[in-house]
Enzyme design. Sequence first.
Site, short mmCIF file in Angstrom:
data_model
loop_
_atom_site.label_atom_id
_atom_site.label_comp_id
_atom_site.label_asym_id
_atom_site.label_seq_id
_atom_site.Cartn_x
_atom_site.Cartn_y
_atom_site.Cartn_z
N LYS A 49 -0.12 8.35 8.12
CA LYS A 49 -1.28 8.26 7.23
C LYS A 49 -1.61 9.56 6.50
O LYS A 49 -2.09 9.51 5.36
CB LYS A 49 -2.50 7.74 7.99
N HIS B 18 -1.29 3.05 14.15
CA HIS B 18 -2.36 2.93 13.15
C HIS B 18 -2.87 4.34 12.85
O HIS B 18 -3.09 4.68 11.69
CB HIS B 18 -3.46 2.01 13.66
N HIS C 276 -4.81 6.38 4.16
CA HIS C 276 -5.13 5.09 4.76
C HIS C 276 -5.38 4.11 3.61
O HIS C 276 -6.44 4.10 3.01
CB HIS C 276 -6.35 5.19 5.67
N GLU D 127 -6.14 3.97 20.71
CA GLU D 127 -4.76 3.56 20.46
C GLU D 127 -3.82 4.19 21.47
O GLU D 127 -2.87 3.55 21.94
CB GLU D 127 -4.36 3.93 19.02
N PHE E 295 -11.14 -2.73 11.51
CA PHE E 295 -12.56 -3.04 11.67
C PHE E 295 -12.70 -4.56 11.78
O PHE E 295 -11.97 -5.31 11.12
CB PHE E 295 -13.37 -2.57 10.45
N CYS F 123 -8.11 -3.37 7.53
CA CYS F 123 -6.90 -2.55 7.68
C CYS F 123 -5.73 -3.32 8.26
O CYS F 123 -4.64 -2.77 8.39
CB CYS F 123 -7.20 -1.34 8.55
#
Lengths: 403, 90
Positions: A325, A293, A330, A304, A389, A161
């Site tokens: 998003k 994010h 995403h 976050e 990730f 990502c």
Amino acid sequence: MTRVVVTGIGAVSACGIGADALWTAAATGTSGVRPVSFETLTNQRVGTAAALSDDDKESITEAAGHRMRDPVAQYALVAAREAISQAGLGEADFGDRCGVVIGSGFGGAKTLDDNYIAFGVEKNMRLDPMAVPKIMNNAAASWVSMEFGASGPIYSPSTACSSGSQSIGLGYQLIKSGAIDRCLAGGAEASLVGGVFRVWELLRVMTADKNRPFSKDRNGMTLGEGAGVLVLESLETAQARGAEIICEVAGYATNSDAGDLLRPNPDRAADCMRLALGDAELTAASVGYVNAHGTGTVANDVTETAALRQVFGEDLAGVEVSSTKPIHGHALGAAGAIEAIVTVQALSHQTAPPTINFNEMDPKIGFDPVANTARGIETSTVMSNSLAFGGINASLIFKSFDG
Amino acid sequence: MSTDKTDISQELLELVAREGMVDVSDITPESRLEDLDIQSADFVMILMALEEEYGVYISVDNELTNVQTVQDLLTLAQNKIQEGQKDANA
């Protein structure tokens, strides 16, 4: 030190073709999420994604289809053409001093999925002979370089990502260091295919309901797809050709958690934002908007928020934070690029786009992420974050160009 | 498949033990998942087995954040299975 500016933006997303379609959807809170179904999934658990409309897919294939191109490369090409057209680049502006940095998480996912089905299920030995060059992760970047004759360095970060954000950051660093003058930078993803969708289902981070970042009742993300490409240039070369400057890339940083493969670390995300502010020689107080994010998963949103509070203060005063998003999905390897484009436009329009589908404040989060309706901002500086990730954080800072 | 609550509790307990790779005799409904060393990756395996055996989709997220003990997980799974059956009968 060489300053780096943005002179063109281009996007392909579930919100439509073009950076304007993306911004209109983001600012008005109009979601591109739609029902999706896959022939190979007999018992699909999650029924929606921010997939491109059939009409848009068709027009992209008409504009950029080629028997050696997976959709991921088509998306990148269409986004790059738009960005280059806006920047007004001509033939003489490419060559060895122009690089291409376009990342992707899954590369040619459709080609891989189709050929595995043909090979493993249908026992077909006559697979697509062009599968290798269609699947390789750098195909999108290479097609963009070939179309425009950008013969400088090509990189294709595949950092889940953070691929798109790191690509823009790397392009910025290459120009800043003097290695190149110009870069087509961004990310592309076209992984809404049966096999990939199923493994996301199995990881259980997708919601079967609606994507609601930072909301108390959030329960997962919604996948997206598309591409975002920015034209980055040194200020000197942009001014020499009389280009219209959209904004300046003020700073960038990336770091890694070196911890857990899936669970993010708030301290490291905060460090990353601070490093980017340091690179930009700016303080947190100057940032008026952060495109988070904000995946809408519990693990991401709580982490976050903790990271944002470390950087911007416990009460997050003076900064609007939202996740777009739920609007464009995403988009994984394209996420950072699509969101950077939203962030750049938030700066241009002095508007913080909303976090839609927001229902209720979560006491574990405790802030209002521009809930459901856009808000005016007065700021010269904006930030876009990606937390991937693999423990890969990336923060980009853009500021108004002030001459 | 039995829908009797006690039977399903036992079945689920066995499923958690199998997928969480702990001995079924070591766990009771009161056991804390943390103490059993059942981590997020094991959760994914448990949830996959729940989907396969009972047809329920539980995402790793919100509903799981308050799950501390084996009983919490069993209750969540039972509720989801009942919801799923209600939907199927609707």
